[in-house]
Design an enzyme around this catalytic site. Structure first.
Site: not given
Ligand code: MRU
Length: 342
Positions: A92, A238, A249
């Protein structure tokens, strides 16, 4: 504290919660090979920036064990293990914690001088990273709870909870720490289309903990902010660029823009490992594009016209000027002052 993901020493497997099954089933599965780990990250069996970091570190353990079992010489072991690191890091692209944790394992590989020594040191290091993740989240929670007003209603997006980390959570870690002090706080959780992490995972976590939680669809934020019903917005991240621009997200930037309009403070909660000081601004953050089917198909059924076009970016970038503060394990930092903690 129960860990969402952990290395099981006696069995040499990575045990993780299968997050795709929530909220219907709480089931742990064993990941037993490098390719299985790559798929688990890509298909989001494990998701959330800190959790996929630990998954990446475990993936390196699995690759090292596979190479050890194939009895290759040390030079081949080391070269193929470093290639395995690149492979796992490509699962990813956006959450920098994945690359960060794999880099911590790369340092071990470069320092050790034997197959057995490397395998042992990698496993120990990955367990250390797990424990550190919980400690860091507790510190984020401690500092974050100080900015949550008494009786506040907190709006959050996606899932930045115990299940997105090894335990406690980042944004939801702040909620948990605030709840320890003040049982009257409330959470409004966005459902978070298309994967529904807010509806499926955040509400699962918070209701289980007895925290007053209201589920919103993603377009409702302006309605509730205009009525003065949200005191603070807190989300995870992220990847955060050196200037404080923060990827999270898809839909997070919308919340920040609306929050600015209605004078609601907007915070990001994230560990230092989410901050990528090698990039100047959010424009350099790679944004993952996921499949059309995540948008067009719900519960196995197509929900839109055949032939319609779909673009499915999984993250957006919130510009630093919309962020009130970044809650880290070192305290709450202004987005334009991140270098002070490095
Ligand atoms: O696609 P995802 O579900 O991995 O995205 C997660 C997020 O955007 C979270 O807000 C981010 O990783 C922070 S997790 C502590």
């Amino acid at each position: 504290m129960e860990k969402t993901i952990e290395w099981v020493k006696g069995e040499n497997v990575s045990r993780m919660l299968d997050q795709t099954l929530l909220p219907y089933e709480y089931k742990k599965i064993n990941i037993t090979s490098t390719s299985m780990m790559y798929d688990a990250i890509k298909t989001m069996i494990v998701r959330g920036a800190p959790a996929i970091g630990i998954a990446g570190a475990h993936g390196v353990n699995l690759k090292a064990l596979e190479l050890k079992n194939s009895k290759v010489d040390y030079a081949t072991f080391k070269a193929e293990l470093l290639e395995g690191c690149d492979y796992l890091a490509s699962s990813r692209p956006t959450a920098v914690n994945l690359m960060w944790a794999i880099d911590r394992q790369r340092e071990i590989i470069k320092k050790e001088t034997s197959v057995d020594g490397t395998v042992e040191a990698l496993i120990e290091n990955s367990i250390k990273l797990e424990d550190e993740d919980i400690e860091i989240n507790k510190k984020i929670g401690y500092y974050g709870a100080e900015i949550v007003p008494l009786g506040a209603t907190i709006l959050t997006h996606c899932n930045a909870g115990a299940l997105a980390t090894v335990g406690w959570g980042t944004a939801l870690g702040v909620v948990r720490s605030a709840f320890e002090k003040d049982k009257t706080i409330k959470v409004f959780a966005d459902e978070t289309r298309p994967r529904g992490q807010g509806a499926r995972i955040t509400t699962y976590e918070l209701v289980r903990d007895g925290i007053d939680t209201t589920l919103l669809t993603d377009g409702m934020c302006a309605y509730f902010m205009s009525k003065g019903m949200i005191d603070v917005v807190i989300t995870g991240a992220d990847r955060i660029a050196a200037n404080g621009d923060s990827a999270n997200k898809i839909g997070t930037c919308t919340l920040a823009i609306v929050a600015k309009h209605y004078n609601v403070p907007f915070y990001i909660a994230a560990p230092k490992s989410t901050i990528d000081m090698s990039i100047k601004s959010g424009a350099e953050i790679p944004i993952e594009l996921r499949s059309e089917e995540e948008v067009t198909i719900v519960n196995g059924k197509r929900i839109c016209a055949e032939g319609v076009k779909v673009i499915n970016p999984s993250f957006d970038v919130t510009p630093n000027e919309l962020i009130t503060g970044i809650i880290t394990e070192c305290g709450v930092i202004a987005p334009d002052n991140l270098k002070s903690i490095f």
